[in-house]
Design a protein around this motif. Structure first.
Motif, mmCIF file in Angstrom:
data_model
loop_
_atom_site.group_PDB
_atom_site.id
_atom_site.type_symbol
_atom_site.label_atom_id
_atom_site.label_comp_id
_atom_site.label_asym_id
_atom_site.label_seq_id
_atom_site.Cartn_x
_atom_site.Cartn_y
_atom_site.Cartn_z
ATOM 1 N N TYR A 129 -0.656 2.021 3.275
ATOM 2 C CA TYR A 129 0.475 1.180 3.636
ATOM 3 C C TYR A 129 1.095 1.651 4.956
ATOM 4 O O TYR A 129 1.472 0.829 5.806
ATOM 5 C CB TYR A 129 1.526 1.213 2.526
ATOM 6 C CG TYR A 129 2.694 0.297 2.795
ATOM 7 C CD1 TYR A 129 2.587 -1.072 2.578
ATOM 8 C CD2 TYR A 129 3.902 0.798 3.275
ATOM 9 C CE1 TYR A 129 3.650 -1.920 2.836
ATOM 10 C CE2 TYR A 129 4.974 -0.042 3.538
ATOM 11 C CZ TYR A 129 4.843 -1.405 3.316
ATOM 12 O OH TYR A 129 5.903 -2.236 3.577
ATOM 13 N N ALA A 130 1.195 2.964 5.134
ATOM 14 C CA ALA A 130 1.745 3.509 6.386
ATOM 15 C C ALA A 130 0.879 3.131 7.577
ATOM 16 O O ALA A 130 1.382 2.765 8.651
ATOM 17 C CB ALA A 130 1.876 5.022 6.271
ATOM 18 N N LEU A 131 -0.451 3.201 7.402
ATOM 19 C CA LEU A 131 -1.354 2.829 8.496
ATOM 20 C C LEU A 131 -1.232 1.351 8.829
ATOM 21 O O LEU A 131 -1.240 0.967 10.015
ATOM 22 C CB LEU A 131 -2.800 3.165 8.108
ATOM 23 C CG LEU A 131 -3.168 4.657 8.091
ATOM 24 C CD1 LEU A 131 -4.574 4.848 7.554
ATOM 25 C CD2 LEU A 131 -3.037 5.250 9.500
ATOM 26 N N LEU A 132 -1.141 0.516 7.785
ATOM 27 C CA LEU A 132 -0.996 -0.923 8.023
ATOM 28 C C LEU A 132 0.331 -1.256 8.698
ATOM 29 O O LEU A 132 0.431 -2.263 9.416
ATOM 30 C CB LEU A 132 -1.110 -1.690 6.700
ATOM 31 C CG LEU A 132 -2.491 -1.687 6.030
ATOM 32 C CD1 LEU A 132 -2.412 -2.285 4.630
ATOM 33 C CD2 LEU A 132 -3.503 -2.461 6.872
ATOM 34 N N GLU A 133 1.331 -0.421 8.451
ATOM 35 C CA GLU A 133 2.635 -0.626 9.077
ATOM 36 C C GLU A 133 2.729 0.019 10.459
ATOM 37 O O GLU A 133 3.764 -0.066 11.116
ATOM 38 C CB GLU A 133 3.731 -0.049 8.175
ATOM 39 C CG GLU A 133 3.966 -0.808 6.890
ATOM 40 C CD GLU A 133 4.647 -2.138 7.135
ATOM 41 O OE1 GLU A 133 5.763 -2.153 7.681
ATOM 42 O OE2 GLU A 133 4.057 -3.183 6.771
#
Length: 433
Positions: free
Chosen positions: A160-164
């Motif tokens: 999720y952090a990478l996608l954000e």
């Protein structure tokens, strides 16, 4: 003077906050283990909807009230998600993850599409592990849940952090939160351990119940064989007597009538045992003791002749008791047959009774001059599968005790090795009309 006061106030505030966090953690832990309360009575119900509801409640509550611990937020949602999915199967997994996404959207503050993508590796791995988990032993299940919870925590937050676009999230936030992840994994293993303990105990209980059922069936089968053998033995004896050409017509008719009665009694015994599966109300009626003992001695006479045993009856006054005629006769014949078998070298079998009018009771005495019993044998008399014979089940004596108790009577046995055995059966007399 102000500075020390401010430090004291801040310290008190931190201590109160810490205590509040620990209390919230204990509450969340209790909520996580909440399914255990309902899992024991309903563990056989493997319907996906039941498992879904069982784990949905802790999922929603833990998401609603996360705990701040170790300078990070402790959210235990992974535990009900993973364990509920592995125990519930495909449809439960879809329902739990669907509810997770719906409630996370209600809470707000998240990109639902990115969050859904970050959950996909966990969902696929769970679907892959279903069959392995179903066949696994308890220890392997705990290891699978440990790895699954760790995998979910690692992949979801980092993806999720990478996608954000938060490339620095891994070192800045994830690594410091590793203690929280280990706490979650340990709690998940503890929950699985308790669930497996419940499953093991329930399986053991079912095995014990099944073993008890099989024991009852075997006892009934042995008892049927034993009880039917008695009238058949009498029939065999009378058929042998009927083959004697010197037998008078009167005796021949008498023996033929007794033979038919004994065959009817065998049929009645079988019917009684078949009716155990669907009990029926017994027919209770007055029993003339003189007639009952005379009939019993006639039935036993053929068997007694073969064993060189003489039967003596002492009936000098009328007496009537209340009960089932067939079962009472069955009990008396059982005692008589045992007595005859206890006199391999021949002897005397005595059947008599005495009436106690003041107490309104009658005592039946059945005595033999056989080999007798010692004190240990007397104490165990009437127990299932205990017998003093080389061949026997011990169920005949158990039936005797059961019949007498059913007639509100009591039975006393006195015996001495080498000096014979005497049965004293005390029964209430019927009330005069």
């Amino acid at each position: 003077m102000t500075a020390p006061f401010s430090k004291t106030k801040a310290s008190t505030h931190e201590r109160n906050y810490s205590m509040l966090s620990h209390s919230d953690f204990i509450l969340n832990a209790f909520i996580i283990f909440l399914p255990l309360i309902f899992y024991r009575p309903f563990y056989k119900r493997k319907h996906p909807l039941f498992v879904y509801v069982l784990f949905l409640i802790p999922l929603i509550i833990t998401m609603s009230f996360p705990v701040k611990l170790f300078d990070s937020v402790l959210d235990l949602r992974a535990i009900p998600l993973v364990i509920g999915s592995l125990y519930g199967g495909f449809y439960t997994t879809l329902l739990l993850f669907g509810s997770l996404l719906a409630y996370r959207e209600i809470l707000g503050g998240i990109d639902l599409f990115h969050y859904s993508l970050s959950l996909l590796p966990t969902i696929f791995l769970l679907l892959f592990l279903f069959r392995t988990y179903e066949k696994a032993a308890a220890k392997k299940r705990m290891l699978l849940v440990l790895g699954m919870c760790f995998f979910m925590r690692v992949t979801v937050v980092n993806l999720y952090a990478l996608l954000e676009g938060k490339a620095s999230f891994f070192m800045a936030s994830f690594v410091p939160s590793l203690p929280i992840i280990f706490v979650q994994c340990i709690m998940a293993v503890m929950l699985v351990f308790m669930i497996e303990m419940i499953r093991t105990q329930n399986r053991m209980q079912e095995e014990i119940i099944q073993a008890e059922k099989m024991k009852v069936v075997s006892e009934i089968a042995a008892s049927v064989a034993h009880e039917v053998r008695n009238p058949l033995t009498s029939v065999r004896g009378f058929i042998q007597l009927l083959s004697d050409p010197a037998l008078s017509d009167r005796k021949r008719q008498e023996f033929s009538a007794i033979t038919l009665e004994e065959l009817d009694r065998a049929e009645s015994i079988i019917s009684d045992y078949l009716s155990l599966a669907k009990p029926q109300i017994e027919t209770l009626e007055p029993i003339d003791l003189g007639e009952a003992l005379t009939k019993a001695s006639q039935i036993l006479s053929s068997y007694a002749n073969l064993q060189n045993v003489e039967i003596a009856t002492d009936i000098n006054q009328p007496a009537t008791v209340y009960g089932s005629k067939s079962k009472f006769r069955q009990a008396i014949i059982n005692i008589g047959k045992n007595a005859i078998e206890a006199m391999p070298a021949g002897g005397m079998l005595t059947l008599k009774y005495t009436v106690n009018e003041p107490n309104r009771t009658v005592t039946i005495t059945i005595a033999d001059t056989g080999i007798g019993m010692n004190e240990e044998q007397l104490n165990r008399l009437g127990a299932p599968y205990y017998t003093t014979k080389d061949k026997g089940t011990g169920l005949g004596t158990m039936v005797i005790f059961s019949v007498i108790r059913g007639m509100n009577g009591k039975i006393e046995v006195r015996s001495k090795e080498g000096a014979g055995t005497t049965y004293f059966i005390t029964l209430p007399l019927t009330q005069p009309t």
